[in-house]
Motif scaffolding. Structure first.
Motif, PDB file in Angstrom:
ATOM      1  N   HIS A  77       0.827  -1.203   0.000  1.00 25.74           N
ATOM      2  CA  HIS A  77       0.000   0.000   0.000  1.00 25.74           C
ATOM      3  C   HIS A  77       0.866   1.260   0.000  1.00 25.74           C
ATOM      4  N   ARG A  78       1.855   1.297   0.848  1.00 26.06           N
ATOM      5  CA  ARG A  78       2.658   2.516   0.996  1.00 26.06           C
ATOM      6  C   ARG A  78       3.614   2.730  -0.167  1.00 26.06           C
ATOM      7  N   LEU A  79       4.081   1.640  -0.749  1.00 21.23           N
ATOM      8  CA  LEU A  79       4.932   1.801  -1.936  1.00 21.23           C
ATOM      9  C   LEU A  79       4.117   2.343  -3.108  1.00 21.23           C
ATOM     10  N   TRP A  80       2.910   1.831  -3.266  1.00 23.90           N
ATOM     11  CA  TRP A  80       2.073   2.334  -4.361  1.00 23.90           C
ATOM     12  C   TRP A  80       1.718   3.799  -4.126  1.00 23.90           C
ATOM     13  N   GLU A  81       1.437   4.161  -2.874  1.00 20.43           N
ATOM     14  CA  GLU A  81       1.150   5.573  -2.598  1.00 20.43           C
ATOM     15  C   GLU A  81       2.342   6.435  -2.982  1.00 20.43           C
ATOM     16  N   THR A  82       3.517   5.947  -2.657  1.00 20.97           N
ATOM     17  CA  THR A  82       4.727   6.695  -2.995  1.00 20.97           C
ATOM     18  C   THR A  82       4.852   6.848  -4.507  1.00 20.97           C
ATOM     19  N   PHE A  83       4.597   5.770  -5.216  1.00 25.07           N
ATOM     20  CA  PHE A  83       4.653   5.827  -6.681  1.00 25.07           C
ATOM     21  C   PHE A  83       3.665   6.849  -7.233  1.00 25.07           C
ATOM     22  N   LEU A  84       2.445   6.802  -6.718  1.00 20.73           N
ATOM     23  CA  LEU A  84       1.401   7.691  -7.239  1.00 20.73           C
ATOM     24  C   LEU A  84       1.760   9.157  -7.015  1.00 20.73           C
ATOM     25  N   VAL A  85       2.296   9.459  -5.847  1.00 20.85           N
ATOM     26  CA  VAL A  85       2.611  10.856  -5.533  1.00 20.85           C
ATOM     27  C   VAL A  85       3.916  11.289  -6.201  1.00 20.85           C
ATOM     28  N   ASP A  86       4.965  10.493  -6.004  1.00 18.79           N
ATOM     29  CA  ASP A  86       6.290  10.900  -6.498  1.00 18.79           C
ATOM     30  C   ASP A  86       6.391  10.846  -8.014  1.00 18.79           C
ATOM     31  N   ARG A  87       5.779   9.843  -8.627  1.00 20.34           N
ATOM     32  CA  ARG A  87       5.983   9.658 -10.068  1.00 20.34           C
ATOM     33  C   ARG A  87       4.813  10.119 -10.908  1.00 20.34           C
ATOM     34  N   LEU A  88       3.602   9.882 -10.428  1.00 18.86           N
ATOM     35  CA  LEU A  88       2.453  10.225 -11.281  1.00 18.86           C
ATOM     36  C   LEU A  88       1.822  11.569 -10.919  1.00 18.86           C
ATOM     37  N   TYR A 117      12.777   0.693  -7.848  1.00 13.44           N
ATOM     38  CA  TYR A 117      12.575   1.788  -8.801  1.00 13.44           C
ATOM     39  C   TYR A 117      12.375   3.115  -8.086  1.00 13.44           C
ATOM     40  N   LEU A 118      11.720   3.051  -6.935  1.00 19.15           N
ATOM     41  CA  LEU A 118      11.443   4.275  -6.180  1.00 19.15           C
ATOM     42  C   LEU A 118      12.610   4.663  -5.273  1.00 19.15           C
ATOM     43  N   ASN A 120      13.959   2.482  -2.940  1.00 18.89           N
ATOM     44  CA  ASN A 120      13.723   1.850  -1.639  1.00 18.89           C
ATOM     45  C   ASN A 120      13.372   2.877  -0.557  1.00 18.89           C
ATOM     46  N   PRO A 121      12.288   3.603  -0.757  1.00 21.71           N
ATOM     47  CA  PRO A 121      11.910   4.643   0.209  1.00 21.71           C
ATOM     48  C   PRO A 121      11.564   4.031   1.561  1.00 21.71           C
ATOM     49  N   ALA A 122      11.900   4.751   2.629  1.00 22.53           N
ATOM     50  CA  ALA A 122      11.619   4.253   3.980  1.00 22.53           C
ATOM     51  C   ALA A 122      10.310   4.824   4.515  1.00 22.53           C
ATOM     52  N   PHE A 123       9.831   5.911   3.879  1.00 21.07           N
ATOM     53  CA  PHE A 123       8.586   6.526   4.338  1.00 21.07           C
ATOM     54  C   PHE A 123       7.722   6.892   3.139  1.00 21.07           C
ATOM     55  N   ASP A 124       6.417   6.802   3.320  1.00 19.72           N
ATOM     56  CA  ASP A 124       5.508   7.117   2.217  1.00 19.72           C
ATOM     57  C   ASP A 124       5.152   8.604   2.227  1.00 19.72           C
ATOM     58  N   PRO A 125       4.320   9.054   1.296  1.00 23.50           N
ATOM     59  CA  PRO A 125       4.036  10.498   1.189  1.00 23.50           C
ATOM     60  C   PRO A 125       3.368  11.088   2.432  1.00 23.50           C
ATOM     61  N   HIS A 126       2.748  10.246   3.248  1.00 18.94           N
ATOM     62  CA  HIS A 126       2.144  10.755   4.476  1.00 18.94           C
ATOM     63  C   HIS A 126       3.137  10.686   5.626  1.00 18.94           C
ATOM     64  N   GLY A 127       4.357  10.200   5.336  1.00 11.37           N
ATOM     65  CA  GLY A 127       5.363  10.076   6.374  1.00 11.37           C
ATOM     66  C   GLY A 127       5.302   8.755   7.124  1.00 11.37           C
ATOM     67  N   ASP A 128       4.411   7.874   6.710  1.00 11.39           N
ATOM     68  CA  ASP A 128       4.314   6.583   7.393  1.00 11.39           C
ATOM     69  C   ASP A 128       5.439   5.661   6.949  1.00 11.39           C
TER      70      ASP A 128
END
Lengths: 226, 226
Positions: A77-88, A117-118, A120-128
């Motif tokens: 869930h959090r990786l996809w959120e990161t993708f949606l915000v950071d990339r799309l 690809y992202l 390896n982010p440790a936190f998602d766009p909400h900081g989680d």
DNA sequence: ATTATTTTTTAGGCTTGCCTAATCTTTATT
DNA sequence: AATAAAGATTAGGCAAGCCTAAAAAATAAT
């Protein structure tokens, strides 16, 4: 293999155990928009599959296997959120629903490739925090803004349980993850907090909003109040 | 709103109509790994929803609405395949199954953002055309390698109905989308074709493989056979 | 401590999407 | 043309997941 509904139940139980310590049948039902009776049956089924321990009338606990499954869902869930915000270019208040669908896509290779690809982010766009492929969380010491000493220099680390409305409010106030501020004042009367950015006007947050913000102390030492 | 199973049926019908001109109950069932009886019921349901015209015992046709739905699924599938190959480094033979799941994620914004992120590609990694958001295909004049005149200078445009096995074979032979070659020889006996790259050894393809390759003529004129 | 309330579970139904088996309908064969 | 074969549909069942209503258990209130 787990069905989508089974995954949803595990995720709900995990989320409730995280915060409240207990996950009642009713709470799970509310979270999923179903009825308690349906949840009872489902939890029993998941217990039979070895993912939970279910003592009738006394609630549930996740087994190691169940916890691993939950963490993998959180990771996805959090990786996809990161993708949606950071990339799309999605706004952080728009991503939840879509990530909710994407998290059920089954492919280990997909999720590991996505993570890489992202970066390896440790936190998602909400900081989680995003669990790694072994289910381990990155460590970080955070505290609720509500509990922050006056004068403390802080960085916004995460928004907890951010509804779309809350996230939009923060957008309007100009608050975002990673932002550095000082706790300038706190009103006794209503618990609201004034935050001072390095440059620009003071931002006032209600106690209700502050209770959703996780912050970490920055290098700067807290000044004593005056 | 369509269920996943309904979407699968529409896609199967569309794919069959594309190639064979007709979509029989049995063919749809085979493609989906279900039984003809189940398909009959499903097609009737989709007809009731206005997505198909179903004359019992005489087959189905897609309505405009059904066709639009099918094209949107094709669009989603091919965009995800492009993402997996171009961005996540998947091999073109690994993407189908994952794209099959991703294509069912519902979000117009997601798919349009994804398309833009990928540079609005017109063709996917297998060379198949990607419909735009209005369901229009990019145009290109291609011909089956099987029907190519001897001596023709060609570019590999697409692999039709490429099974994983076929794609792996092409990998091993060094054939990929966009590759430029000349038709060097054709064996009467077995229909196999010899292709000559600009540099390197001749590549021989069996008639069975050639029948899956769509090619376009390159600027160079075909030489007469000798 | 007994009763009332809330929560959980059980029982019985409904819908979806699949199955097998039986019954048409169409197409092929003789 | 009559019959055989192939293909499509209908009928009846089953499992998953949801529901409402009723029963059982735990918790709260008198």
């Amino acid at each position: 293999m787990l069905t989508r509904s089974e995954e949803d139940h595990i995720k709900a139980v995990h989320a409730l155990l995280e915060v409240g310590g207990s996950a009642s049948t009713t709470e799970v039902a509310e979270r999923l928009g179903t009825k308690a009776s349906s949840v009872t049956v489902m939890l029993k089924k998941l217990a039979d599959k070895g993912l939970m321990k279910h003592e009738p009338y006394y609630g549930v606990k996740l087994t190691a296997k169940g916890k691993a499954a939950a963490l993998m869902l959180v990771r996805k869930h959090r990786l996809w959120e990161t993708f949606l915000v950071d990339r799309l270019g999605f706004g952080w208040e728009e991503v939840h629903e879509v990530a909710e669908q994407l998290e059920h896509v089954r492919s280990t290779k997909l999720i590991d490739s996505l993570s890489e690809y992202l970066g390896n982010p440790a936190f998602d766009p909400h900081g989680d925090p995003i669990p790694d492929r072994n289910g381990r969380f990155p460590s970080r010491s955070t505290v609720l803004l509500t509990d922050c000493p006056l004068g403390a220099a802080i960085r916004i680390a995460a928004v907890q349980d951010g509804s779309d409305g809350l996230l939009q409010l923060l957008n309007r106030k100009g608050i975002g993850i990673g932002m550095e501020l000082a706790v300038a004042a706190r009103q006794e009367f209503d618990g609201s907090v004034d935050l001072q950015p390095a440059k620009g006007a003071t931002i006032t947050l209600s106690a209700m909003v502050a209770a959703h913000l996780l912050v970490e102390a920055t290098g700067t030492k807290a000044k004593s109040s005056h």
